[in-house]
Design a protein around this motif. Sequence first.
Motif, mmCIF file in Angstrom:
data_model
loop_
_atom_site.group_PDB
_atom_site.id
_atom_site.type_symbol
_atom_site.label_atom_id
_atom_site.label_comp_id
_atom_site.label_asym_id
_atom_site.label_seq_id
_atom_site.Cartn_x
_atom_site.Cartn_y
_atom_site.Cartn_z
ATOM 1 N N LYS A 1 -7.468 3.225 1.147
ATOM 2 C CA LYS A 1 -6.123 2.775 0.814
ATOM 3 C C LYS A 1 -5.056 3.294 1.770
ATOM 4 O O LYS A 1 -3.923 2.814 1.753
ATOM 5 C CB LYS A 1 -5.775 3.195 -0.620
ATOM 6 C CG LYS A 1 -6.559 2.435 -1.687
ATOM 7 C CD LYS A 1 -6.207 0.967 -1.687
ATOM 8 C CE LYS A 1 -6.859 0.227 -2.839
ATOM 9 N NZ LYS A 1 -6.467 -1.199 -2.881
ATOM 10 N N LYS B 1 0.849 -1.187 0.000
ATOM 11 C CA LYS B 1 0.000 0.000 0.000
ATOM 12 C C LYS B 1 0.886 1.239 0.000
ATOM 13 O O LYS B 1 2.018 1.203 0.489
ATOM 14 C CB LYS B 1 -0.901 0.031 1.252
ATOM 15 C CG LYS B 1 -1.855 -1.130 1.357
ATOM 16 C CD LYS B 1 -2.532 -1.173 2.718
ATOM 17 C CE LYS B 1 -3.373 0.057 2.989
ATOM 18 N NZ LYS B 1 -4.129 -0.071 4.255
ATOM 19 N N HIS C 1 -6.042 -6.778 2.908
ATOM 20 C CA HIS C 1 -6.043 -5.451 2.308
ATOM 21 C C HIS C 1 -7.376 -5.168 1.624
ATOM 22 O O HIS C 1 -7.989 -6.046 1.020
ATOM 23 C CB HIS C 1 -4.922 -5.324 1.277
ATOM 24 C CG HIS C 1 -3.561 -5.217 1.896
ATOM 25 N ND1 HIS C 1 -3.361 -4.852 3.202
ATOM 26 C CD2 HIS C 1 -2.320 -5.414 1.363
ATOM 27 C CE1 HIS C 1 -2.066 -4.835 3.460
ATOM 28 N NE2 HIS C 1 -1.413 -5.180 2.370
#
Length: 298
Positions: A212, A107, A267
């Motif tokens: 994110k 990320k 994620h």
Amino acid sequence: MAKAIFNHPLLRDPRHYQLATLGSLLAFGVTTRAFEISPLQIAAIFATSLFVQFLGSFMTAVRFEPRSAMITSLSLSLLLRADALAPLMIAAAIGVGSKFMFRLYGKHVFNPANAGIVALLLMSQTVMPGAAWTASGQWGSAIWLAATLAGAGLFVTYRAARIDVPVIFLGTFAALIIARALWLGDPLAIPLLRLQNGALILFAFFMISDPKTTPDGALARGIFAGAAALTAYALTYHFFISDGIFYALAALCLIRPVIEAFDPAPHYRWGDPVSPPHFLSRLLRPRPHPKPHTLPAE
């Protein structure tokens, strides 16, 4: 029927709702001349963001994705101001470029728009004095604007499975400034007026809640949002930094990888199914219907 509509690929991605909300807000501000930014400045921000996104995608051999760069462009157009084009273009380049340059655990570390804003604020105090500033004053304190932004933000963050982040951030921040007012003997109208600021609402629902750049697990997100609120309060009211919320998010993004090291959640991916946060799951869980009473068989 409604569930089937929202499961359409176009509507499942929360970025589309964010683009629509931020785009409508920017169009309203520009057409009513409430925002001190010219169409040329907006175009320069968009052109720079999309170019850097394309260049970064080409250099890292990933698919070009314009939506993230457009969201960054809208956020910068709404929150950052400058007299010249160059500072705004630098902010856009730094913001989008940070996604490709600073990555950990698959990320990007920093929120792109926040990275661009903080970088320009620091440069405006050092190498480029007075080059750029934030547009917190343009929002005023109209309660209808704050309510409209919050309503749209609640929907967008729910679709992104991040509604807990702005709720915890704003709740903690509100509690701190109200407690401060009570301690100092100030009327409650003062902290309540500060909570109606459109820039604060925009930050809470459309920047710090970015899926994110927030932790993936609910507990980790709660720690992240609460710590950001505490840091923003300290910077704003004890160190008298007017842009404390932006510096607070940048600082929390730096330590977010440490929080995520203990976060086993997978994620987030754009378009993941929406599920209510843990603290709402009991309220939203349907109750089972009681079984009809029947007489025992003879």
